[in-house]
Design a protein around this motif. Structure first.
Motif, short mmCIF file in Angstrom:
data_model
loop_
_atom_site.label_atom_id
_atom_site.label_comp_id
_atom_site.label_asym_id
_atom_site.label_seq_id
_atom_site.Cartn_x
_atom_site.Cartn_y
_atom_site.Cartn_z
N THR A 89 0.82 -1.22 0.00
CA THR A 89 0.00 0.00 0.00
C THR A 89 0.85 1.27 0.00
OG1 THR A 89 -0.06 0.13 2.42
CG2 THR A 89 -1.78 -1.17 1.35
N VAL A 90 2.15 1.12 0.27
CA VAL A 90 2.97 2.31 0.54
C VAL A 90 3.10 3.22 -0.70
CG1 VAL A 90 5.25 3.15 1.26
CG2 VAL A 90 4.21 1.18 2.42
N THR A 141 -7.68 5.67 3.51
CA THR A 141 -6.60 4.74 3.17
C THR A 141 -5.99 4.23 4.48
OG1 THR A 141 -4.71 6.27 3.18
CG2 THR A 141 -6.06 6.24 1.18
N GLY A 142 -5.11 3.23 4.37
CA GLY A 142 -4.38 2.78 5.55
C GLY A 142 -4.57 1.32 5.87
N VAL A 143 -4.26 0.97 7.12
CA VAL A 143 -4.30 -0.44 7.51
C VAL A 143 -4.96 -0.61 8.88
CG1 VAL A 143 -2.22 -0.95 6.18
CG2 VAL A 143 -1.98 -0.30 8.59
N THR A 144 -5.49 -1.81 9.11
CA THR A 144 -5.77 -2.84 8.14
C THR A 144 -7.22 -2.72 7.67
OG1 THR A 144 -6.46 -4.50 9.81
CG2 THR A 144 -4.13 -4.47 9.19
N THR A 145 -7.44 -3.20 6.45
CA THR A 145 -8.73 -3.01 5.81
C THR A 145 -9.88 -3.54 6.67
OG1 THR A 145 -7.53 -3.42 3.78
CG2 THR A 145 -9.91 -3.27 3.59
N GLU A 146 -9.67 -4.75 7.23
CA GLU A 146 -10.78 -5.39 7.94
C GLU A 146 -10.87 -4.98 9.41
OE1 GLU A 146 -7.96 -6.72 7.12
OE2 GLU A 146 -7.31 -8.26 8.53
N CYS A 199 -4.84 1.42 -1.71
CA CYS A 199 -4.21 2.18 -0.62
C CYS A 199 -4.58 1.65 0.75
CB CYS A 199 -4.60 3.65 -0.69
SG CYS A 199 -3.99 4.51 -2.13
N VAL A 200 -5.40 0.58 0.81
CA VAL A 200 -5.70 -0.08 2.09
C VAL A 200 -5.14 -1.49 2.02
CG1 VAL A 200 -7.74 1.28 2.67
CG2 VAL A 200 -8.03 -0.82 1.33
N GLY A 201 -4.69 -2.01 3.17
CA GLY A 201 -4.04 -3.31 3.15
C GLY A 201 -4.43 -4.18 4.32
#
Ligand code: TIU
Length: 223
Positions: A52-53, A158-163, A186-188
């Motif tokens: 995602t970076v 955007t960002g982490v984590t998606t779930e 952009c999300v991981g």
């Protein structure tokens, strides 16, 4: 230029006003994206999130050049751990837990190296950083007050984590009346199947919590 723009998205196009929309970058911290932090302590392969970076860097550059609002969040706790619930501390029965010393300092503790945003996405002066002790960025924070004071009504997320933190935040934002566009690249997630499922849930049922798009579609309307 035109402040009202339309982005190709699922389940249908996302219309937004550039001045009333913030880029919300969730928890892009060393503790989640680098070896030796919280993510790895939980047993995860942190390299999954590195994908995602690049996309975040590109989007952030264009978003800043357009002079638009950027807001960051970080998950972490006070050094005395007074904001760490017992349930979060002992969850997982790991040998290391939040507050313990790891290779990047005390895990998920504010002020420690692991708690920092990754250097590739370093915040600039004037970009708000929301420190949160929960997964949802609205829980026990001033995020809602800041968005209201900035007259922000829509979020590009955007960002982490998606779930986990992205989903918790988007669900709450939706209930508070904010429209959220989540950017797939952009999300991981540490789990490829969770990445797909979490994004499917957001955009199902006519966009039950929000919209999903690729970042190049947003960059296109900024130029
Ligand atoms: N473990 C996991 O997937 N996520 C978190 O603990 N925090 C965030 O998502 N930021």
């Amino acid at each position: 230029y035109n402040e009202n723009v339309i982005v190709a998205a699922e389940p249908y196009e996302f219309e937004f006003n550039l001045r009333q929309c913030a880029l919300l970058i969730i928890d892009m911290q060393r503790d989640f994206l680098e070896p030796g932090g919280f993510g790895e302590m939980l047993g995860n392969d942190v390299s999954q999130l590195r994908q995602t970076v690049n996309s975040n860097q590109k989007l952030l550059k264009q978003w800043r050049e357009a002079g638009l609002k950027v807001i960051y969040t970080r998950e972490g706790h006070r050094p005395d751990l007074s904001d760490l619930s017992l349930s979060k501390k002992i969850r997982g029965r790991h040998t290391l837990c939040v507050g313990d010393l790891g290779p990047m300092g005390r895990i998920l503790v504010r002020g420690e190296p692991g708690h920092d945003i990754i250097p590739e996405l370093c915040p600039l002066p004037g970009e708000a950083i929301i420190d949160k002790c929960g997964k949802n960025a609205f829980y026990a924070t001033d995020l809602d007050a800041i968005l209201k004071n900035y007259n922000i009504k829509q979020l590009i997320v955007t960002g982490v984590t998606t779930e986990v933190c992205v989903s918790s935040t988007v669900r709450d934002a939706n209930d508070r009346g904010y429209e959220c566009l989540v950017l797939e690249d952009c999300v991981g997630s540490y789990f490829p199947s969770f990445q797909v499922a979490a994004l499917d849930m957001i955009k199902a049922q006519g966009g039950i919590f929000g919209w999903v798009a690729q970042s190049d579609k947003v960059i296109k309307v900024l130029k």
